[in-house]
Design an enzyme around this catalytic site. Structure first.
Site, PDB file in Angstrom:
ATOM      1  CB  THR A  13      -0.734  -0.046   1.265  1.00  0.00           C
ATOM      2  OG1 THR A  13      -1.933  -1.211   1.180  1.00  0.00           O
ATOM      3  CG2 THR A  13      -1.878   1.251   1.335  1.00  0.00           C
ATOM      4  CB  VAL A  14       2.938   2.763   2.658  1.00  0.00           C
ATOM      5  CG1 VAL A  14       3.678   4.166   2.670  1.00  0.00           C
ATOM      6  CG2 VAL A  14       1.818   2.717   3.547  1.00  0.00           C
ATOM      7  CB  ALA A  33      14.745  17.608  -3.114  1.00  0.00           C
ATOM      8  NE  ARG A  45       7.617 -11.575   1.264  1.00  0.00           N
ATOM      9  CZ  ARG A  45       7.652 -11.697   2.668  1.00  0.00           C
ATOM     10  NH1 ARG A  45       8.413 -12.076   3.261  1.00  0.00           N
ATOM     11  NH2 ARG A  45       6.670 -11.276   3.290  1.00  0.00           N
ATOM     12  CE  LYS A 206      -0.211   4.957  13.708  1.00  0.00           C
ATOM     13  NZ  LYS A 206      -1.495   4.753  13.176  1.00  0.00           N
ATOM     14  N   GLY A 303      -3.846   5.228   4.563  1.00  0.00           N
ATOM     15  CA  GLY A 303      -4.074   5.004   3.035  1.00  0.00           C
ATOM     16  C   GLY A 303      -2.896   5.283   2.279  1.00  0.00           C
TER      17      GLY A 303
END
Ligand code: NDP
Ligand code: HSE
Length: 438
Positions: A13-14, A33, A45, A206, A303
Site C-alpha cells: 500500500t505505502v 529538494a 515479494r 504512535k 491510506g
C-alpha cells in the site's frame, strides 16, 4: 547534480503510493529538494505492477531486501515492509552501510528506536519517520520543530485511522464491527495484523513516539497502557451521545507532577470539541503547549497516498540536509540525545480521569442507592445518572452514569464492590471521560 538514488523496501500500500507520488510529482519535488530523486532498486515479494504508476521506471526490482541495503549505489533506503523483523535488521544494516533511512514503521521505531537512533547518530546518518504517526499529518515536524519553544503539557490524538473508521461507521450507519474492519483492510488502512489497530497496539506505538518527541524521554512502549475498542457496544455509543459525548479511541500523554501519563483507550469527549468530530479514517492530534496554547492537526491517518506524502516529505528533508554536519541536524527525538530525561511513567492506578459507567441493575427498590453508596464510600462523586427502560423479558435495567474525576485505583475498587452486589448482573462497563479543555 547527480540524482539521489533511493532503495525501496516493500511495494505494498505505502510502497506503491510512494512510487506513484514520486513519479507524478517528480518535477515539483526536485524543485524543492534541489536534486532529482530516483528509485533505482526495490525489493518486493509480490506486487501489482499494473496498479503502481511509475514502477516500470525502477531499474532493478528483486525479492532480496538485503541486496538493496547492501547496494553501494543507494543513498537513502525507504523501509516500507513493516513489522519488527527483518525490518530492524535491514534498517541497522542500511545504517551500518552509511545510508540514510526513511521509514513508516511505527512498531519498529516504538520498540527499537532507541537502538536505531543510537546507531544512526554514531554513523552520522538520518532516520526519518514522519509517516509513522498519523499518516499524512506532519505531526512529527510540528512537535519536533514548530513547537520547539514550548514546554509541552499534553498530547491527545485520534491516531489510528482504522479504529476511527470503525467507530464512525458503527455510530453513523449502525454497521457491525467485523464488516467495517474488513472494509478497512480492503482499503489498505489496517495493519498486517488488524488486532494491532482494534486493540490499540498501533496507537500505543504512535503515542510512544509522540511522548518522546513532546517530553524528551526515551521510547518506552512497554510502559504504555493499552485498551482496545472491541468491547464498545452500540448502546455505549448511543448513551454517550445522550450525555453529549462521542466515543473516540484516544492516545493521551500528559506531563503531571507524578511524571508522564502514557495511555491509549476508548474515551468519551464532549461532542462540541473539534476533535470529537473527526470521523472516518481521518486522524487529529491536539497538542497543548505553555506558550502556544492548544493546537490541532488534522488529516488522513492512513491510506496509500496520504502516507506516501509523509514518506516523500522525509526524503526531501533528508536530501536537503544530507551534506550538512550531522551535529547541526534536528535530533531524531527532538531533544539532544544526551539531554533525554528519566521522568517516570505514571502507573495507570494513579491516573486521574472522569468516568462513564454502565451496568445491568435488577429493577428493585434501593439498587441505585446502593451503587451510589459504594461510589461515595470510595470518594467518587456522580455528575449525571440515568436509569434506562428494561428490554422486554429482562429483569434488569441499564444504569448509566458519569462521574467526576477520580484516581483510577479508587474507581477499580468501586467497580469491584459494585460487581459483587447481588442486584448487579455481570460486569460493569467502564470508559474514561476527558474534557480536553486544557
Ligand atoms: P503492505 O502489507 O501493504 O506492504 C508491505 C509490503 O512489503 C508487501 O508488499 C510485502 O510483500 C513486502 N514485504 C514484506 N516483507 C518483505 C521482505 N522481507 N522482503 C521484501 N518485501 C517484503 O503494508 P503497508 O504498505 O500498509 O505498510 C507498510 C508500512 O507502513 C508498515 O510499517 C505500516 O505500519 C506503515 N504504515 C501503513 C499505513 C497504511 O495506511 N497502510 C499508514 C502509515 C504507516 P508480501 O505481500 O509478499 O508479504
Ligand atoms: N493501520 C494504521 C491506521 C495505518 O489505521 O491508522 C496508519 O498508521
Amino acid at each position: 547534480m547527480q540524482p539521489v538514488k533511493i532503495g525501496l523496501l516493500g511495494l505494498g500500500t505505502v510502497g506503491g503510493g510512494t512510487v506513484s507520488v514520486l513519479t507524478r510529482n517528480a518535477a515539483e519535488i526536485a524543485r524543492r529538494a534541489g536534486r532529482a530523486i530516483h528509485i533505482t532498486h526495490a525489493a518486493a515479494r509480490d506486487y501489482k505492477a499494473d496498479r503502481i504508476p511509475g514502477v516500470e521506471l525502477i531499474k532493478r526490482i528483486g525479492d532480496d531486501a538485503f541486496a538493496v541495503v547492501d547496494d553501494p549505489e543507494i543513498d537513502i533506503v525507504i523501509e516500507l515492509i513493516g513489522g519488527y523483523d527483518p525490518a530492524r535488521e535491514l534498517v541497522l544494516k542500511a545504517i551500518a552501510n552509511g545510508k540514510h533511512v526513511v521509514t513508516a514503521n511505527k512498531a519498529l521505531i516504538a520498540l527499537h528506536g532507541n537502538e536505531i537512533f543510537a546507531a544512526a547518530q554514531k554513523q552520522g546518518v538520518m532516520v526519518a519517520f514522519e509517516a509513522a504517526v498519523a499518516g499524512g499529518i506532519p505531526i512529527i515536524k510540528a512537535v519536533r520543530e514548530g513547537l520547539a519553544a514550548n514546554n509541552i503539557e499534553s498530547v491527545a490524538g485520534i491516531i489510528n485511522g482504522t479504529g476511527n473508521f470503525i467507530l464512525t461507521e458503527m455510530r453513523d450507519h449502525g454497521r457491525n464491527f467485523s464488516d467495517v474492519l474488513a472494509e478497512a483492510q480492503a482499503l489498505g488502512y489496517a495493519e498486517a495484523d488488524p488486532t494491532f489497530d482494534v486493540e490499540g497496539i498501533d496507537a500505543a506505538h504512535k503515542l510512544t513516539i509522540l511522548a518522546s518527541l513532546a517530553f524528551g524521554i526515551p521510547l518506552q512502549f512497554d510502559k504504555t497502557y493499552t485498551e482496545g475498542i472491541s468491547t464498545i457496544t452500540a448502546e455505549d455509543v448511543a448513551y454517550a451521545g445522550e450525555f453529549g459525548y462521542r466515543i473516540k479511541h484516544l492516545g493521551i500523554t500528559r506531563k503531571t507532577e507524578q511524571g508522564i501519563e502514557l495511555r491509549v483507550h476508548p474515551t468519551l469527549i464532549p461532542e462540541r470539541r473539534l476533535i470529537a468530530n473527526v470521523d472516518g479514517v481521518m486522524n487529529a492530534v491536539l497538542v497543548q503547549g505553555d506558550a502556544v496554547g492548544p493546537t490541532l492537526y488534522y488529516g488522513a491517518g492512513a491510506g496509500a497516498e496520504p502516507t506516501a506524502s509523509a514518506v516523500v516529505a522525509d526524503v526531501v528533508d533528508v536530501v536537503r540536509t544530507m551534506t550538512t554536519d550531522p551535529g547541526n541536524r534536528v535530533p531524531h527525538l527532538a531533544f539532544q540525545p544526551d539531554e533525554l530525561s528519566d521522568l517516570p511513567i505514571v502507573p495507570m492506578d494513579d491516573v486521574e480521569t472522569a468516568y462513564y459507567l454502565r451496568m445491568q441493575a435488577r429493577d428493585k427498590t434501593g439498587v441505585m442507592a446502593r451503587v451510589a453508596g459504594i461510589l461515595a464510600a470510595n470518594d467518587i462523586s456522580i455528575e449525571a445518572i440515568q436509569q434506562k427502560t428494561s428490554e422486554e423479558g429482562l429483569d434488569a435495567v441499564p444504569l448509566v452514569m458519569l462521574t467526576h474525576k477520580v484516581r483510577e485505583g479508587q474507581m477499580n475498587q468501586a467497580i469491584e464492590d459494585i460487581e459483587s452486589l447481588d442486584t448487579i448482573n455481570g460486569r460493569v462497563m467502564r470508559l474514561r471521560v476527558e474534557h480536553l479543555d486544557g
